[in-house]
Design an enzyme around this catalytic site. Structure first.
Site, mmCIF file in Angstrom:
data_model
loop_
_atom_site.group_PDB
_atom_site.id
_atom_site.type_symbol
_atom_site.label_atom_id
_atom_site.label_comp_id
_atom_site.label_asym_id
_atom_site.label_seq_id
_atom_site.Cartn_x
_atom_site.Cartn_y
_atom_site.Cartn_z
ATOM 1 C CE1 TYR A 70 -6.086 -7.213 -6.725
ATOM 2 C CE2 TYR A 70 -5.983 -8.398 -4.646
ATOM 3 C CZ TYR A 70 -5.958 -7.211 -5.350
ATOM 4 O OH TYR A 70 -5.835 -6.022 -4.684
ATOM 5 C CE LYS A 85 -6.171 -1.251 5.104
ATOM 6 N NZ LYS A 85 -7.469 -1.592 4.481
ATOM 7 N NE ARG A 107 -3.413 -2.332 2.886
ATOM 8 C CZ ARG A 107 -3.068 -3.449 3.522
ATOM 9 N NH1 ARG A 107 -1.863 -3.567 4.072
ATOM 10 N NH2 ARG A 107 -3.913 -4.458 3.630
ATOM 11 C CG HIS A 149 -5.555 -9.089 1.421
ATOM 12 N ND1 HIS A 149 -5.722 -9.485 0.105
ATOM 13 C CD2 HIS A 149 -5.519 -7.732 1.388
ATOM 14 C CE1 HIS A 149 -5.793 -8.426 -0.670
ATOM 15 N NE2 HIS A 149 -5.670 -7.352 0.085
ATOM 16 C CG HIS A 201 -4.848 0.540 -3.794
ATOM 17 N ND1 HIS A 201 -4.128 0.506 -2.612
ATOM 18 C CD2 HIS A 201 -5.813 -0.396 -3.662
ATOM 19 C CE1 HIS A 201 -4.659 -0.395 -1.799
ATOM 20 N NE2 HIS A 201 -5.683 -0.957 -2.426
ATOM 21 N NE ARG A 251 -3.024 -3.666 -1.404
ATOM 22 C CZ ARG A 251 -2.422 -4.385 -0.459
ATOM 23 N NH1 ARG A 251 -1.099 -4.426 -0.400
ATOM 24 N NH2 ARG A 251 -3.137 -5.069 0.420
#
Length: 297
Positions: free
Chosen positions: A274, A169, A145, A265, A239, A242
């Protein structure tokens, strides 16, 4: 109770009991105004005469709109009817068993491998050129990110092992491998980084022309400029790289769990989007190139 009075009561309740913001209040009022007009067209002016059929018909009438808009409308309507029931204005909550529409995840936009090659083909002259090249190579090599990229510290990189430590995150730490290209251009940038240094105590990896850590907005402007110069899609963002990283890996047979780990994730269902991009690419390729994909009519 007539609908106008019921809406006024509900909005007042939301404002004073629930602490709704002014912006949210206006959004609620607008949704309920549209709902009221629909009911009035059906000669319904009292909330006691509303049934679940009216709500379902209202949703059908709005079926051409975006799923997110319909979902928001229904949330407001359900909150409205729940309030009416809990306040003993109506005998039951007629919206209770109406399901919210399923939100479809939009398929991420990606760059083709050829477009990525074009984007990364940067003429290297100044220290800033080397920085831009290193940042783009790392984005595409790792799928970071942009917030993770700009927060990298000098101590987070290991060019010998070819890895970087990333804090994603929730401050979750993960180790992500770097490819040979990313390592090469990262080393070249590090050789020129001192030209950007104004304050030796700043340990962020990527600096701007004032010697401060580069910002998200700063890098976004740089990317837009490069995209424009190369005639690429100017709507692409950090992004997008990414998304491209993940899709290109899966297209070439990478394991979904490995891609999940590299992207950081927490839930593999997020990564599975994806595979949909990959499937769509396969279908497009088939339709374009297979000699019997379409019948001549």
């Amino acid at each position: 109770m007539n609908i106008d009075d019921a809406i006024e009561d509900f909005i007042g309740y939301c404002m004073f009991e629930k602490g709704l913001s002014e912006k949210t209040k206006e959004s609620y009022k607008n949704d309920l105004k549209i709902y009221k007009e629909f009911l009035n067209n059906r000669n319904i002016s009292n909330v006691s005469n509303i049934t679940d059929k009216e709500i379902k018909d209202f949703l059908k009438e709005k079926s051409d709109e975006k799923t997110s808009t319909i979902a928001h409308n229904l949330t407001v309507i359900k909150n409205f009817h729940k309030y009416l029931f809990s306040s003993n204005i109506t005998k039951k909550d007629v919206s209770e068993f109406i399901d919210r529409p399923k939100m479809r995840k939009s398929i991420p936009k990606i760059l083709s491998i050829e477009d990525v090659d074009n984007l990364l083909d940067i003429k290297l002259e100044t220290a800033l050129d080397y920085r831009n090249k290193a940042m783009l190579e790392i984005l595409y090599a790792t799928g970071l990110r942009i917030s993770e990229l700009i927060n990298l510290e000098l101590n987070d990189i290991d060019t010998l092992e070819g890895t970087i430590i990333v804090f994603g995150k929730g401050s979750k730490e993960r180790i992500v491998p770097l490819g040979d290209y990313a390592i090469k251009y990262l080393k070249l940038y590090l050789e020129r980084r001192n030209e950007l240094v104004k304050d030796p105590t700043i340990t962020k990896l990527f600096l701007n022309n004032h010697g401060k850590p580069i910002s998200r907005q700063g890098f976004f402007k740089i990317l837009k400029k490069i995209l424009k110069e190369k005639g690429l899609n100017e709507d692409a963002s950090p992004h997008t790289l990414r998304h491209s990283f993940a899709t290109h890996l899966i297209n070439r047979g990478a394991d979904l769990r490995s891609v999940q780990e590299m992207l950081g994730h927490s839930d593999i269902s997020t990564t599975k989007i994806y595979t949909e991009v990959s499937d769509e690419v396969v279908r497009e390729e088939y339709n374009e190139f297979h000699p019997r994909s379409k019948e001549d009519l």
